[in-house]
Design an enzyme around this catalytic site. Structure first.
Site, PDB file in Angstrom:
ATOM      1  CE1 TYR A   1      52.621  49.800  14.361  1.00  0.00           C
ATOM      2  CE2 TYR A   1      53.581  48.368  16.012  1.00  0.00           C
ATOM      3  CZ  TYR A   1      53.094  49.601  15.644  1.00  0.00           C
ATOM      4  OH  TYR A   1      53.106  50.632  16.548  1.00  0.00           O
TER       5      TYR A   1
ATOM      6  NE  ARG B   1      51.908  55.247  16.811  1.00  0.00           N
ATOM      7  CZ  ARG B   1      51.646  53.974  16.617  1.00  0.00           C
ATOM      8  NH1 ARG B   1      50.451  53.490  16.872  1.00  0.00           N
ATOM      9  NH2 ARG B   1      52.571  53.152  16.154  1.00  0.00           N
TER      10      ARG B   1
ATOM     11  CG  HIS C   1      50.495  52.815  21.244  1.00  0.00           C
ATOM     12  ND1 HIS C   1      49.314  53.469  21.012  1.00  0.00           N
ATOM     13  CD2 HIS C   1      50.391  52.265  22.477  1.00  0.00           C
ATOM     14  CE1 HIS C   1      48.514  53.309  22.059  1.00  0.00           C
ATOM     15  NE2 HIS C   1      49.145  52.596  22.958  1.00  0.00           N
TER      16      HIS C   1
HETATM   17  C1  LIG Z   1      39.658  48.813  26.970  1.00  0.00           C
HETATM   18  C2  LIG Z   1      41.082  48.878  26.578  1.00  0.00           C
HETATM   19  N1  LIG Z   1      41.622  47.880  25.845  1.00  0.00           N
HETATM   20  C3  LIG Z   1      42.924  47.910  25.513  1.00  0.00           C
HETATM   21  C4  LIG Z   1      43.721  48.925  25.890  1.00  0.00           C
HETATM   22  C5  LIG Z   1      45.195  48.922  25.536  1.00  0.00           C
HETATM   23  N2  LIG Z   1      45.491  49.973  24.580  1.00  0.00           N
HETATM   24  C6  LIG Z   1      45.919  51.183  24.992  1.00  0.00           C
HETATM   25  S1  LIG Z   1      46.042  52.259  23.753  1.00  0.00           S
HETATM   26  C7  LIG Z   1      45.545  51.129  22.610  1.00  0.00           C
HETATM   27  C8  LIG Z   1      45.404  51.534  21.171  1.00  0.00           C
HETATM   28  C9  LIG Z   1      44.497  52.696  21.034  1.00  0.00           C
HETATM   29  O1  LIG Z   1      44.440  53.138  19.719  1.00  0.00           O
HETATM   30  P1  LIG Z   1      43.576  54.391  19.315  1.00  0.00           P
HETATM   31  O2  LIG Z   1      42.252  54.350  19.983  1.00  0.00           O
HETATM   32  O3  LIG Z   1      43.591  54.454  17.845  1.00  0.00           O
HETATM   33  O4  LIG Z   1      44.333  55.630  19.939  1.00  0.00           O
HETATM   34  P2  LIG Z   1      45.849  56.086  19.801  1.00  0.00           P
HETATM   35  O5  LIG Z   1      46.592  55.469  20.947  1.00  0.00           O
HETATM   36  O6  LIG Z   1      46.357  55.642  18.481  1.00  0.00           O
HETATM   37  O7  LIG Z   1      45.834  57.570  19.943  1.00  0.00           O
HETATM   38  C10 LIG Z   1      45.296  49.914  23.228  1.00  0.00           C
HETATM   39  C11 LIG Z   1      44.888  48.687  22.527  1.00  0.00           C
HETATM   40  C12 LIG Z   1      43.122  49.957  26.654  1.00  0.00           C
HETATM   41  N3  LIG Z   1      43.833  51.007  27.080  1.00  0.00           N
HETATM   42  N4  LIG Z   1      41.819  49.908  26.985  1.00  0.00           N
END
Ligand SMILES: Cc1ncc(C[n+]2csc(CCOP(=O)(O)OP(=O)(O)O)c2C)c(N)n1
Lengths: 400, 326
Positions: free
Chosen positions: A308, A295, A299
């Site tokens: 971080y 990425r 985010h």
């Molecule tokens: C159940 C849940 N917990 C927390 C979140 C908040 N949140 C949104 S995206 C994210 C990180 C997701 O990381 P990843 O699965 O690696 O996908 P990326 O966004 O890096 O593509 C978090 C913690 C959420 N959307 N759903």
């Protein structure tokens, strides 16, 4: 990484056909940072844009035939897909900065994983995305401007999932992997030969729902491909906060194969996804594809990665940029000339302009939309509240 | 100086720091709570000062977070769990409802569950879906859980420490759109009881009862009503389980009128329970039925409609007028 360093680039695959010794790979992540380690993955196009020699790399031999039909025209097409997607994504980020969108989740750096997997799909396959799959949406023919409604705050979706077999974005992490599995169970029951693909992130792989999806799909031998874009970060948490064994290896414990592919290599992503989809169509059940990528941006636009993440890490990944890689290849092989790239520039500018215009003139939803579509069959309480609300709004008109 | 002017966010941060300093068993757990300091920065700097053993970035799994917090509590720790946003608590709902809430009763009182679950909740920040929910009733309805929500910096500072000191599981709802509101915090004061209500503004004509993000709206409504010559009392409930019915009753016996305001849907919401109880307790004092202002029986709308969906000044004043018209 160069073509010569074949040892370091051996594809890794877990699964029933894998010899036991290879499966018993020690959990390297327990000691080394996963995102720092040089991973072993399926690669067909090096970061320098050189095609990997299949004869010298027997481990990619299984996947290479899945792109044997790819012509220079196709490659230019993938290049265009990636450029257009990046342009759209960049425009959306800019629009968020200008206050036109409430939030944006950029896919910068993940174009190859999305275009490679997206272009592997057939029209009758069904896609369950998370919230960052703008490139896959592009491949499905969803008008990119439709993706912006949810981020502008005018709707919770913006497209009809059944038109392009592209489900609505899912924000609750991992939920959609179960929907994909259930959908695939339905496909199998219908005796259809289409397949289902579920996108999710490395962070999402920690959710119970995802484990349950793995297990259901294995138990029911469902035609589903789990496509994890391991972009190394879940907001501020690196992959070692999510897992201690390489992600793709997890599939083995559920009884289906997992493959790690170079997520910045559009050709390899295409080949591996096609391979997995064909397994699904043949009735061989689920596959986990881990696209190892990065990425490049934050985010979302609300996030500040400088809190971080090290700059050196980002810089190292810039050298693996999926778009520059294919451009280098096209230039080196004469697959495209400067005129082509210039013309694409014009085209992508036009897309940017259109996106700007559409967003700026996107109407706010009608107030009464709050009460629409709460139930398919209607509901007395909603009707009552709708009427009360309408009367309340009317009380202002002609008032002051 | 004992009195400081702090945002709610900073008050929460200071409160966590104080609780961790005072008790080495207090742990913080959640997604992004470490280096990032949480997406709202409520845990900012805590990992730097207390280390990764006490400020724990967890895998992205809410059921896992709450389930392991239960285990840590069984082992004598006092976990303070952060759920990133209201809509993401549901993967953990099973652990909270079937395990956390019932452990004390199942063990015939031998097991204590000093777990605090902090949830930034409710709307008004223009977020995408699942980031603006008001699920407090779903928790208040569950026996064994305590549910509170501060509306100002002082309460944020004190209530969080009191919640951490409690041997019961506390669902701690933080009104996210108020994080940046400033208020005075006296760090040497003797705080109000965690589950008592507080008269936030005195008045004589009608009582507005609210909690969390709606207290500010009610105070503004009372201000506006005062300009029209109406005297509105505002009671900040602070706790949704238990509810301080005595406090509301005292106010209603004075004003004889009650309007309950919350963002959560009105149907079967906190207002329904309060209306029923206050009607029982104050039947002969009431000059008007207890009215409720809140969300609709509809999913939280896209951001561009949230101003229409959320109770604002006009809707609260409208209810005040309706109450006074009886
Ligand atoms: C159940 C849940 N917990 C927390 C979140 C908040 N949140 C949104 S995206 C994210 C990180 C997701 O990381 P990843 O699965 O690696 O996908 P990326 O966004 O890096 O593509 C978090 C913690 C959420 N959307 N759903």
């Amino acid at each position: 990484m160069t073509v010569e360093s074949t040892a370091a680039r051996k594809p890794r695959r877990s699964g029933t056909k894998r010899p036991a010794a290879a499966n018993a790979a020690k959990p390297a992540a327990a000691t080394a940072k996963t995102h720092d380690a040089e991973p072993q993955l399926v690669q067909l196009l090096t970061p320098e844009g050189v095609r990997v020699d299949v004869a010298e790399n027997p481990d990619v031999a299984e996947f290479a035939p899945f792109v044997a039909d790819i012509t220079t025209d196709d490659l230019r097409g993938f290049y265009r897909d990636m450029v257009m997607t990046r342009r759209f994504d960049g425009e959306a980020t800019a629009l968020q900065r200008q206050g036109e969108l409430g939030l944006w989740a950029s896919l910068l750096g993940q174009e190859a994983a999305q275009i490679g997997s997206g272009r592997a799909l057939r029209d009758d396959d069904y896609v369950f995305p998370t919230y960052r799959e703008h490139g896959v949406a592009w491949c499905r023919g969803v008008d990119p401007t439709n993706l912006l409604g949810m981020f502008r705050g005018v709707n919770h979706g913006g497209w009809d999932p059944t038109t392009n077999n592209f489900h609505l974005y899912t924000i609750v992490i991992g939920s959609q992997t179960l929907h994909a599995t259930g959908y695939a169970m339905g496909v199998a029951k219908d005796g259809a030969d289409s397949a289902v693909i579920a996108y999710f992130g490395d962070g999402a792989s920690s959710q119970g729902d995802v484990m349950e999806a793995f297990n259901f799909s294995a138990v029911y031998n469902s035609p589903v491909v789990f496509f994890c874009q391991n972009n190394q970060w879940a907001i501020s948490e690196p992959t070692e906060r999510q897992m201690r064994v390489p992600l793709y290896q997890r599939a083995q414990g559920f009884g289906f194969p997992g493959v790690r592919v170079d997520g910045n290599d559009v050709l390899a992503c295409l080949a591996v996804t096609r391979w997995a989809l064909e397994r699904a169509r043949r009735g061989e059940g689920p596959t986990l594809v881990e696209a190892f990528t990065y990425r490049m941006g934050a985010h979302t636009t609300s996030d500040d990665p400088t809190k971080y993440r090290r700059d050196e890490e980002t810089a190292a990944w810039e050298a693996k940029d999926p778009i520059l890689r294919l451009k280098a290849h096209l230039l080196a092989t004469g697959g495209a000339d400067e005129a082509y790239f210039e013309q694409l520039e014009v085209e992508s500018e036009a897309l940017g302009k259109r996106v700007r215009e559409v967003v700026r003139t996107m109407p706010d939803p009608d107030t009464m939309a709050i009460f629409e579509n709460v139930y398919a069959d209607g509901h007395a309480l909603v009707d009552e509240e709708r009427a009360q609300f309408a009367a309340y709004l009317a009380s202002f008109e002609g008032g002051e | 100086m004992a009195v400081q002017k702090l945002t709610i966010a900073k008050a929460l941060n200071d409160s966590l720091r104080k609780a961790m300093e005072e008790d080495p068993k207090v742990l913080i757990m959640g997604e992004d709570v470490g280096k990032l300091g949480g997406v709202f920065r409520i845990t900012d700097g805590l990992q730097k000062d207390f280390g990764e053993e006490r400020v724990i970035d967890t895998p992205l799994a809410e059921s896992g977070i709450v389930g392991t917090a239960i285990g840590l509590a069984l082992r004598g720790y006092r976990p303070v769990v952060e759920i990133q946003f209201d809509g993401f608590v549901f993967p953990a709902y099973d652990q909270i409802v079937t395990q956390l809430a019932k452990m004390h009763a199942r063990s015939l009182g031998t097991i204590k569950m000093p777990v605090v679950i902090r949830i930034p909740y409710a709307g008004g920040i223009g977020a995408v879906e699942h980031h603006s929910e008001s699920p407090e009733t779903l928790f208040a309805h569950v026996p064994g859980l305590k549910v509170v929500s501060p509306s100002n910096a002082s309460d944020a500072y004190w209530m969080l420490q009191q919640a951490i000191l409690s041997d019961d599981p506390v669902i701690f709802f933080e009104p996210k759109r108020r994080y940046w509101d400033k208020g005075e915090v006296d760090v040497e004061a003797i705080p109000d009881a965690l589950h008592g209500s507080r008269v936030a503004r005195t008045g004589t004509d009608v009582t507005l009862a609210a909690y969390g993000p709606m207290v500010k709206v009610c105070l503004q409504a009372a201000e506006a009503a005062a300009e029209e010559g109406k005297s509105v009392e505002v009671v900040d409930l602070r706790s949704m389980s238990p509810v301080d019915f005595d406090g509301i009753q005292a106010s209603v016996e004075k004003t004889r009128r009650l309007v309950v305001v919350h963002e959560a849907p009105v149907f079967l919401g906190m207002g329904s329970e309060i209306a029923a109880r206050i009607t029982e307790r104050c039947f002969y004092h009431l000059e008007a039925p207890v009215l409720r202002v809140g969300g609709y029986h509809a999913p939280y709308p896209p951001a561009r409609l949230e101003d229409e969906y959320l109770p604002g000044l006009d809707r609260v004043l409208d209810a005040v007028d309706r109450s006074l018209a009886y």
